[in-house]
Design a protein around this motif. Structure first.
Motif, PDB file in Angstrom:
ATOM      1  N   VAL A  33      33.213   3.510  39.561  1.00 27.46           N
ATOM      2  CA  VAL A  33      32.300   4.093  38.580  1.00 27.46           C
ATOM      3  C   VAL A  33      30.847   3.929  39.028  1.00 27.46           C
ATOM      4  O   VAL A  33      30.019   4.835  38.828  1.00 27.46           O
ATOM      5  CB  VAL A  33      32.522   3.448  37.194  1.00 27.46           C
ATOM      6  CG1 VAL A  33      31.554   4.026  36.165  1.00 27.46           C
ATOM      7  CG2 VAL A  33      33.960   3.663  36.742  1.00 27.46           C
ATOM      8  N   ASP A  34      30.531   2.817  39.641  1.00 27.20           N
ATOM      9  CA  ASP A  34      29.168   2.590  40.129  1.00 27.20           C
ATOM     10  C   ASP A  34      28.714   3.689  41.074  1.00 27.20           C
ATOM     11  O   ASP A  34      27.563   4.150  41.028  1.00 27.20           O
ATOM     12  CB  ASP A  34      29.082   1.239  40.862  1.00 27.20           C
ATOM     13  CG  ASP A  34      29.118   0.050  39.924  1.00 27.20           C
ATOM     14  OD1 ASP A  34      28.894   0.239  38.711  1.00 27.20           O
ATOM     15  OD2 ASP A  34      29.388  -1.072  40.401  1.00 27.20           O
ATOM     16  N   GLU A  35      29.619   4.104  41.956  1.00 27.86           N
ATOM     17  CA  GLU A  35      29.253   5.126  42.935  1.00 27.86           C
ATOM     18  C   GLU A  35      28.883   6.437  42.244  1.00 27.86           C
ATOM     19  O   GLU A  35      27.969   7.144  42.680  1.00 27.86           O
ATOM     20  CB  GLU A  35      30.409   5.350  43.920  1.00 27.86           C
ATOM     21  CG  GLU A  35      30.616   4.213  44.897  1.00 27.86           C
ATOM     22  CD  GLU A  35      29.402   3.976  45.773  1.00 27.86           C
ATOM     23  OE1 GLU A  35      28.774   4.961  46.227  1.00 27.86           O
ATOM     24  OE2 GLU A  35      29.069   2.786  46.004  1.00 27.86           O
ATOM     25  N   VAL A  36      29.570   6.749  41.162  1.00 31.54           N
ATOM     26  CA  VAL A  36      29.288   8.001  40.450  1.00 31.54           C
ATOM     27  C   VAL A  36      28.032   7.875  39.604  1.00 31.54           C
ATOM     28  O   VAL A  36      27.092   8.676  39.730  1.00 31.54           O
ATOM     29  CB  VAL A  36      30.496   8.397  39.562  1.00 31.54           C
ATOM     30  CG1 VAL A  36      30.132   9.582  38.669  1.00 31.54           C
ATOM     31  CG2 VAL A  36      31.689   8.743  40.433  1.00 31.54           C
ATOM     32  N   GLU A  86      32.954  14.521  37.329  1.00 31.84           N
ATOM     33  CA  GLU A  86      33.261  13.468  38.293  1.00 31.84           C
ATOM     34  C   GLU A  86      33.992  12.301  37.625  1.00 31.84           C
ATOM     35  O   GLU A  86      34.921  11.714  38.191  1.00 31.84           O
ATOM     36  CB  GLU A  86      31.973  12.974  38.946  1.00 31.84           C
ATOM     37  CG  GLU A  86      31.305  14.006  39.835  1.00 31.84           C
ATOM     38  CD  GLU A  86      29.855  13.650  40.115  1.00 31.84           C
ATOM     39  OE1 GLU A  86      29.595  13.033  41.165  1.00 31.84           O
ATOM     40  OE2 GLU A  86      28.998  13.956  39.268  1.00 31.84           O
ATOM     41  N   LEU A  87      33.567  11.952  36.405  1.00 37.00           N
ATOM     42  CA  LEU A  87      34.211  10.849  35.706  1.00 37.00           C
ATOM     43  C   LEU A  87      35.643  11.195  35.309  1.00 37.00           C
ATOM     44  O   LEU A  87      36.547  10.353  35.404  1.00 37.00           O
ATOM     45  CB  LEU A  87      33.402  10.465  34.461  1.00 37.00           C
ATOM     46  CG  LEU A  87      32.065   9.766  34.718  1.00 37.00           C
ATOM     47  CD1 LEU A  87      31.285   9.611  33.416  1.00 37.00           C
ATOM     48  CD2 LEU A  87      32.281   8.398  35.374  1.00 37.00           C
ATOM     49  N   LEU A  88      35.862  12.425  34.865  1.00 34.43           N
ATOM     50  CA  LEU A  88      37.220  12.845  34.520  1.00 34.43           C
ATOM     51  C   LEU A  88      38.129  12.810  35.746  1.00 34.43           C
ATOM     52  O   LEU A  88      39.285  12.378  35.673  1.00 34.43           O
ATOM     53  CB  LEU A  88      37.204  14.241  33.909  1.00 34.43           C
ATOM     54  CG  LEU A  88      36.610  14.358  32.498  1.00 34.43           C
ATOM     55  CD1 LEU A  88      36.536  15.823  32.077  1.00 34.43           C
ATOM     56  CD2 LEU A  88      37.426  13.544  31.490  1.00 34.43           C
ATOM     57  N   ALA A  89      37.594  13.265  36.886  1.00 35.85           N
ATOM     58  CA  ALA A  89      38.383  13.255  38.120  1.00 35.85           C
ATOM     59  C   ALA A  89      38.669  11.832  38.592  1.00 35.85           C
ATOM     60  O   ALA A  89      39.688  11.568  39.262  1.00 35.85           O
ATOM     61  CB  ALA A  89      37.640  14.033  39.213  1.00 35.85           C
ATOM     62  N   LEU A  90      37.789  10.911  38.241  1.00 34.44           N
ATOM     63  CA  LEU A  90      37.901   9.524  38.693  1.00 34.44           C
ATOM     64  C   LEU A  90      38.892   8.710  37.858  1.00 34.44           C
ATOM     65  O   LEU A  90      39.391   7.669  38.308  1.00 34.44           O
ATOM     66  CB  LEU A  90      36.516   8.877  38.623  1.00 34.44           C
ATOM     67  CG  LEU A  90      36.287   7.556  39.356  1.00 34.44           C
ATOM     68  CD1 LEU A  90      36.465   7.754  40.861  1.00 34.44           C
ATOM     69  CD2 LEU A  90      34.875   7.042  39.058  1.00 34.44           C
ATOM     70  N   GLN A  91      39.197   9.166  36.655  1.00 34.40           N
ATOM     71  CA  GLN A  91      39.978   8.350  35.725  1.00 34.40           C
ATOM     72  C   GLN A  91      41.323   7.868  36.274  1.00 34.40           C
ATOM     73  O   GLN A  91      41.678   6.700  36.070  1.00 34.40           O
ATOM     74  CB  GLN A  91      40.163   9.094  34.406  1.00 34.40           C
ATOM     75  CG  GLN A  91      38.907   9.096  33.554  1.00 34.40           C
ATOM     76  CD  GLN A  91      39.145   9.626  32.147  1.00 34.40           C
ATOM     77  OE1 GLN A  91      40.271   9.963  31.788  1.00 34.40           O
ATOM     78  NE2 GLN A  91      38.091   9.692  31.369  1.00 34.40           N
ATOM     79  N   PRO A  92      42.116   8.691  36.944  1.00 34.95           N
ATOM     80  CA  PRO A  92      43.400   8.174  37.455  1.00 34.95           C
ATOM     81  C   PRO A  92      43.233   6.998  38.403  1.00 34.95           C
ATOM     82  O   PRO A  92      44.015   6.038  38.358  1.00 34.95           O
ATOM     83  CB  PRO A  92      44.005   9.390  38.172  1.00 34.95           C
ATOM     84  CG  PRO A  92      43.381  10.576  37.502  1.00 34.95           C
ATOM     85  CD  PRO A  92      41.976  10.154  37.177  1.00 34.95           C
ATOM     86  N   ARG A  93      42.228   7.046  39.282  1.00 30.91           N
ATOM     87  CA  ARG A  93      42.004   5.933  40.219  1.00 30.91           C
ATOM     88  C   ARG A  93      41.526   4.684  39.491  1.00 30.91           C
ATOM     89  O   ARG A  93      41.944   3.569  39.814  1.00 30.91           O
ATOM     90  CB  ARG A  93      40.996   6.344  41.294  1.00 30.91           C
ATOM     91  CG  ARG A  93      41.467   7.471  42.191  1.00 30.91           C
ATOM     92  CD  ARG A  93      40.362   7.925  43.128  1.00 30.91           C
ATOM     93  NE  ARG A  93      39.923   6.860  44.010  1.00 30.91           N
ATOM     94  CZ  ARG A  93      38.807   6.893  44.730  1.00 30.91           C
ATOM     95  NH1 ARG A  93      38.003   7.959  44.646  1.00 30.91           N
ATOM     96  NH2 ARG A  93      38.480   5.889  45.518  1.00 30.91           N
TER      97      ARG A  93
END
Length: 562
Positions: free
Chosen positions: A523-526, A499-506
């Motif tokens: 990041v908080d949501e994850v 999830e963190l890797l997928a989130l990095q671009p945003r």
């Protein structure tokens, strides 16, 4: 300077006393400014409790606290005269002004003209109150510093060379109290946060039966950058105490309606910045699992110290102009940290900075310098680079001691919040940033995930607590403070890896637009909500506490620029 508005107390004739005979520049140099009368009355009313109490105001200036004490003693049925009111003032003209002002209030005090630090403590006072001189360590030098350090050592408190004048003053003042006596001082909020005050905090918690702190949401002294805290310590030599009583006031008019609560520091000398957190935020912090301190991940260290960055850090254009060979140069993260505000510093980004004229190389011949290097060294000597302190204490002066490339680069002077940036370019760094060297078994996870994972409400709040505010509203994080920064633990990051890797671009896009809070919300949501199950109200408490501490810091910086 004593913390206050550089003008007379409310209602005082500007032609009388210090303002007429003591120029502003001279007052500022020795830390002598005025204290609002309502603040003096509040402290004195707390400190004086019986008609026979004897009070001392060290560094009394124009007797703001002594005048308030005279009124209080009269109310209690005591004597507002030299038998019960004493003062110390190093400036003779100010002492004369103090006597005049007391006489106009139908009172008197025994005022001694002396440097307070030269006086041997006599434990005879029921109360010691005042607004200590506030002289920063840069100006607090020579015999004045030597005397202050010796005074503090009498109480077993060793102060570093970074200590401002108020720290030793606080300790020395307490030694004039009789057993059970009370200490009431207006101090800079540095008391809560700076490392050099650890000994002072430990002294207060160990020697007093109770320690009360009155904090202010708004600046007490408009136009003065420092926040203040009222220290009200009761029961000298009746300690120790294991907690502080915290009272939060909005401003001076709100003093008597301030609401109190109990706060327990982790250790007596530990920073008291966490005392600023409301109960809701402290409960939220306590509810969070899955976090650790940054030192669990690795070692945070200072970067390389050149002695003159302008000379040693060179751009590709300068290198070509001087014809310096590649083996006498080292890839470098340019001075400063603006380019480290994203998640990673890549080789492509490093090359782009060089093309823009940034200093991306360190001049460092490893052996016998080449002829172009010899010419550059000679040019440095002609302008005195070799005489800079860091240069003249090493041999040869032009060989900067190396610090190996760190896995992560940590910004330590921040307008918003400290950033961890993966050093994908594997470049060396100067002391304008810190380096984090990840431990064995933590390298891949740390490089891949820690920069993005550290952008969360818990870590942002933790940075405000463990760091310290500097002029201009900047947040500074020294390596020992960075060690205590709360960050997600490795197991949590492994569980949330995909999830963190997928989130990095945003997250990276939010950082590019300057929105750290938007990045942290993602990041908080994850991490906090989905993986740790943090309740929404607790997340709100963390964010609100961070916004409050950040707002205090920024407001103080704005005040400094007024």
């Amino acid at each position: 300077m004593a913390l206050g508005e550089p003008g007379p107390p409310v209602g005082e004739d500007k032609g009388v006393g210090m303002t007429a005979i003591d120029p502003s520049a001279a007052r500022k140099a020795r830390g002598a400014f005025f204290t609002p009368p309502e603040l003096c009355r509040y402290v004195v009313d707390w400190a004086l409790r019986g008609p026979s109490d004897v009070l001392l105001e060290p560094s009394c200036g124009e007797a703001a606290f002594l005048v308030a004490a005279a009124r209080r003693l009269a109310e209690l049925g005591g004597r507002a005269d030299e038998r019960q009111l004493h003062g110390v003032e190093m400036h003779a003209a100010s002492a004369s002004g103090a006597r005049t002002r007391l006489a106009s209030a139908a009172a008197a005090a025994k005022i001694r003209v002396a440097d307070f630090f030269t006086l041997d403590p006599t434990p005879r006072y029921d109360a010691v109150v005042g607004n200590p001189p506030y002289v920063r360590y840069q100006d607090f030098t020579g015999q004045a510093r030597v005397r202050s350090q010796a005074a503090a050592l009498r109480a077993g408190v060793s102060l570093s060379g970074l200590a401002s004048s108020w720290a030793a003053f606080t300790v020395h003042a307490a030694l004039f109290l009789k057993p059970g006596g009370r200490l009431g001082l207006v101090l800079p909020a540095e008391l809560l946060s700076v490392n050099y005050a650890a000994g002072v905090r430990r002294f207060l918690m160990t020697r007093f039966k109770s320690v009360r702190l009155v904090l202010f949401t708004e600046r007490v002294f408009p136009g003065v950058m420092e926040e203040v805290v009222l220290l009200l310590a009761d029961g000298f030599d009746r300690g120790p105490t294991g907690h502080c009583e915290l009272f939060q006031a909005t401003n001076l008019s709100d003093l008597h309606s301030a609401v109190g609560r109990r706060w327990v520091p982790p250790t007596p000398g530990h920073k008291w910045t966490a005392s600023l957190l409301p109960d809701t935020a402290q409960a939220a912090v306590a509810a969070i699992t899955g976090f650790t301190e940054l030192e669990t991940w690795g070692d945070t260290t200072l970067g390389m110290v050149t002695g003159n960055n302008r000379y040693f850090a060179l751009s590709p254009e300068e290198i070509a102009e001087k014809e310096l060979p590649p083996d006498e140069l080292i890839p470098l993260s340019p001075p400063g940290s603006r380019h480290l505000r994203g998640l990673a510093f890549t080789s492509a980004a490093w090359r782009d900075l060089g093309a823009q004229g940034r200093a991306t190389h360190l001049f460092r011949p490893p052996g016998d310098p080449s002829e172009p290097a010899r010419l550059y060294i000679k040019a440095g000597e002609q302008v005195g680079i070799d005489n800079a302190y860091k240069c003249r204490v090493r041999t040869p002066w032009w060989r900067v001691p190396l610090v190996p490339p760190a896995h992560l680069l940590l910004t330590y002077m921040n307008a918003d919040t400290p950033r961890l940036c993966a050093n994908r370019a594997r470049v060396h760094h100067l002391n304008s940033v810190h380096g984090l060297y990840l431990r064995s078994g933590y390298v891949k996870t740390g490089l891949d995930l820690l920069p993005v994972a550290a952008l969360n409400a818990m870590t942002l709040l933790g940075a405000e607590v463990v760091g310290r505010a500097y002029g201009g509203g900047m947040l500074k994080l020294e390596p020992k403070e960075a060690d205590k920064l709360p960050v997600p633990a490795k197991d949590l990051l492994l569980a949330a890896r995909d999830e963190l890797l997928a989130l990095q671009p945003r997250v990276a896009e939010a950082l590019r637009t300057g929105s750290v809070t938007d990045a942290a919300a993602l990041v908080d949501e994850v991490l906090l909500v989905r993986h740790l199950g943090l309740r929404r109200k607790d997340l709100t408490a963390l964010r609100s506490a961070h916004a409050d501490l950040h707002g205090r810091r920024v407001a103080r910086g704005a005040g400094a620029r007024m």
